[in-house]
Design an enzyme around this catalytic site. Structure first.
Site, PDB file in Angstrom:
ATOM      1  N   ARG A  53       0.867  -1.179   0.000  1.00 58.68           N
ATOM      2  CA  ARG A  53       0.000   0.000   0.000  1.00 58.68           C
ATOM      3  C   ARG A  53       0.902   1.226   0.000  1.00 58.68           C
ATOM      4  NH1 ARG A  53       1.621   1.742   4.102  1.00 58.68           N
ATOM      5  NH2 ARG A  53       0.521   3.701   3.749  1.00 58.68           N
ATOM      6  N   GLY A  54       0.249   2.405  -0.102  1.00 56.66           N
ATOM      7  CA  GLY A  54       1.037   3.624  -0.248  1.00 56.66           C
ATOM      8  C   GLY A  54       1.221   3.865  -1.735  1.00 56.66           C
ATOM      9  N   ARG A  90      -7.165  -0.445  -7.273  1.00 55.97           N
ATOM     10  CA  ARG A  90      -7.489   0.639  -6.338  1.00 55.97           C
ATOM     11  C   ARG A  90      -7.607   1.937  -7.143  1.00 55.97           C
ATOM     12  NH1 ARG A  90      -4.303   1.126  -0.851  1.00 55.97           N
ATOM     13  NH2 ARG A  90      -6.233   2.245  -0.326  1.00 55.97           N
ATOM     14  N   GLN A 202      -2.775   2.733   9.834  1.00 57.10           N
ATOM     15  CA  GLN A 202      -1.453   2.794   9.178  1.00 57.10           C
ATOM     16  C   GLN A 202      -0.425   3.475  10.083  1.00 57.10           C
ATOM     17  OE1 GLN A 202      -4.339   3.321   7.552  1.00 57.10           O
ATOM     18  NE2 GLN A 202      -4.207   2.830   5.391  1.00 57.10           N
ATOM     19  N   ASP A 242      -1.702  10.898  -2.274  1.00 58.57           N
ATOM     20  CA  ASP A 242      -2.055   9.860  -3.255  1.00 58.57           C
ATOM     21  C   ASP A 242      -2.325  10.457  -4.622  1.00 58.57           C
ATOM     22  OD1 ASP A 242      -2.893   8.706  -0.468  1.00 58.57           O
ATOM     23  OD2 ASP A 242      -2.520   7.041  -1.837  1.00 58.57           O
ATOM     24  N   ASN A 252      -5.237  12.739   0.121  1.00 60.11           N
ATOM     25  CA  ASN A 252      -4.429  11.825   0.939  1.00 60.11           C
ATOM     26  C   ASN A 252      -5.358  11.070   1.882  1.00 60.11           C
ATOM     27  OD1 ASN A 252      -1.777  10.827   1.724  1.00 60.11           O
ATOM     28  ND2 ASN A 252      -2.064  11.911   3.642  1.00 60.11           N
ATOM     29  N   LYS A 253      -4.803  10.240   2.705  1.00 60.69           N
ATOM     30  CA  LYS A 253      -5.568   9.393   3.625  1.00 60.69           C
ATOM     31  C   LYS A 253      -6.625  10.188   4.383  1.00 60.69           C
ATOM     32  CE  LYS A 253      -5.434   5.870   3.951  1.00 60.69           C
ATOM     33  NZ  LYS A 253      -6.416   5.080   3.155  1.00 60.69           N
TER      34      LYS A 253
HETATM   35  O1  MRU Z   1      -4.776   3.392   1.756  1.00 61.52           O
HETATM   36  P1  MRU Z   1      -3.279   3.547   1.789  1.00 61.52           P
HETATM   37  O2  MRU Z   1      -2.674   3.022   3.053  1.00 61.52           O
HETATM   38  O3  MRU Z   1      -2.627   3.015   0.539  1.00 61.52           O
HETATM   39  O4  MRU Z   1      -3.067   5.117   1.793  1.00 61.52           O
HETATM   40  C1  MRU Z   1      -1.762   5.625   1.836  1.00 61.52           C
HETATM   41  C2  MRU Z   1      -1.697   7.079   2.009  1.00 61.52           C
HETATM   42  O5  MRU Z   1      -2.692   7.760   2.069  1.00 61.52           O
HETATM   43  C3  MRU Z   1      -0.330   7.705   2.012  1.00 61.52           C
HETATM   44  O6  MRU Z   1      -0.319   8.824   2.831  1.00 61.52           O
HETATM   45  C4  MRU Z   1       0.038   8.108   0.583  1.00 61.52           C
HETATM   46  O7  MRU Z   1      -0.068   7.013  -0.286  1.00 61.52           O
HETATM   47  C5  MRU Z   1       1.394   8.675   0.487  1.00 61.52           C
HETATM   48  S1  MRU Z   1       2.581   7.360   0.636  1.00 61.52           S
HETATM   49  C6  MRU Z   1       4.131   7.878   0.445  1.00 61.52           C
END
Ligand code: MRU
Length: 363
Positions: A53-54, A90, A202, A242, A252-253
């Site tokens: 993920r990320g 995703r 996370q 993201d 972002n998250k």
């Molecule tokens: O749902 P995830 O865990 O994939 O979301 C990740 C994030 O929101 C991170 O902050 C983002 O991908 C930046 S990672 C360097």
């Protein structure tokens, strides 16, 4: 990145070069397990089920997913089918589309017989570039930490971060955490407030990787950040992204927006670490970004360890209650102090981004 004292990357080619291995993030922080990905289905599953993920790591895994698929079917149809399968895993992180488009562009003119080898080489370039971009973000971001340190001489710099935007979310270094690792390596005292980041927590990944490097950190409930900022206990926030629009709005998250609002109200600088593959030059307005809605069970259930250190899962929502689980939000550019890219830090504006990336600037 250090895993139990050994330098590793979050995604590596298997010894025989016929598969990749990734650090399984569904097992962390309780177990260190490497997952082998042998084929297209395995790559798609790893992304969809969040073993990886990320945003940057999703892109890197997808690139290798294409390469693995082409070992079986290197035809034009095989390439197109692999891209479509991976693109559907995703929706929000634009790095996925970026990596798949780049693989498609690099492989289109390659003869089918040579495609698998060319694809592995192309994926390796994406992975190496990601590590280099993140390291550069670390160098640029370290300057911001040094500036914060100068404002409180002799005191540690206190950084608040949300989700996990560290090396686990990238190939190496991380985005938001790269400046922290650079500063820590250089001997600048840094302390990190780690948002828990419900529902998938996370923040535990962030805590785990910071611990692997010996960086002092404190995990906080998601709702604590505003209070800490109000009471002068946060020098700056750094988060990842993201998908950033060409105008500087940051997806972002989920929960990032609330932190940005609190930071704005409290006068705390709010930075976003944004490698260029996470910038969507085709998107101008936040409403155009697809926001992933994830399973209700992620909110209903919490997984962890029980008192005897055994894996456990408990329900935390009354069974009759409805649940919603939007996984990302958009922080408007007016709340972002700056974007830390591999080419430097810029205001979160169309002009700022265009000045750093003139090859993408619109006439
Ligand atoms: O749902 P995830 O865990 O994939 O979301 C990740 C994030 O929101 C991170 O902050 C983002 O991908 C930046 S990672 C360097």
């Amino acid at each position: 990145m250090k895993v139990e004292g050994r330098w590793r990357r979050s995604i590596e080619l298997a010894e025989a070069g016929d598969a990749v291995v990734v650090l399984d993030q569904t097992r962390l922080p309780y177990a260190i397990a490497w997952l082998r990905i042998d084929d297209l289905a395995g790559a798609a599953r790893a992304i969809r089920d969040m073993h990886v993920r990320g945003a940057p790591l999703i892109g890197a895994t997808a690139a290798y997913g294409v390469a693995l698929a082409l070992r079986v079917d290197p035809s034009d149809a095989g390439l197109a089918a692999a891209r479509a399968t991976l693109a559907a895993t995703r929706p929000t992180a634009v790095n996925l589309r970026w990596a798949l488009d780049r693989m498609g562009a690099e492989l289109a003119a390659v003869a089918p017989g040579d495609r698998a080898a060319a694809a592995f080489a192309a994926a390796a370039r994406i992975v190496d570039e990601d590590a280099a971009q993140c390291e550069a973000i670390g160098r640029h971001g370290e300057l911001l930490l040094r500036a914060a340190a100068a404002r409180r001489p002799g005191q540690p710099v206190r950084v608040l971060t949300h989700c996990n935007a560290g090396w686990l979310a990238t190939v190496d270094w991380g985005t938001a955490l790269a400046p922290i690792y650079k500063a820590h390596e250089a001997g600048l005292p840094v302390e990190v407030w780690v948002d828990e980041t419900r529902p998938r927590n996370q923040g535990m990944l962030t805590a785990w990787e910071l611990a692997q490097h010996g960086v002092p950190h404190t995990v906080i409930a998601d709702n604590a950040g505003g209070h800490l900022m109000q009471h002068g206990q946060v020098d700056l926030c750094i988060v990842g992204t993201d998908r950033t629009t060409r105008n500087g709005d940051v997806c972002n998250k989920i929960g990032t927006y609330l932190k940005a609002l609190a930071a704005h109200d409290c006068g705390v600088p709010f930075y976003v670490a944004a490698p260029s593959p996470s910038i969507d030059w085709t998107v101008g307005e936040p409403a155009e970004i697809p926001i992933e809605e994830r399973a209700a069970d992620e909110v209903r259930w919490v997984a962890g360890r029980d008192g005897d250190d055994r894996p456990a899962r408990v329900a935390v929502v009354p069974s009759g209650s409805a649940v919603a689980n939007p996984a990302f939000d958009v922080t408007p550019r007016r709340l972002v102090t700056g974007l830390i890219t591999e080419r430097g830090t810029t205001p979160a504006t169309a002009a700022g981004l265009a000045a750093l990336f003139p090859e993408h600037a619109r006439p």
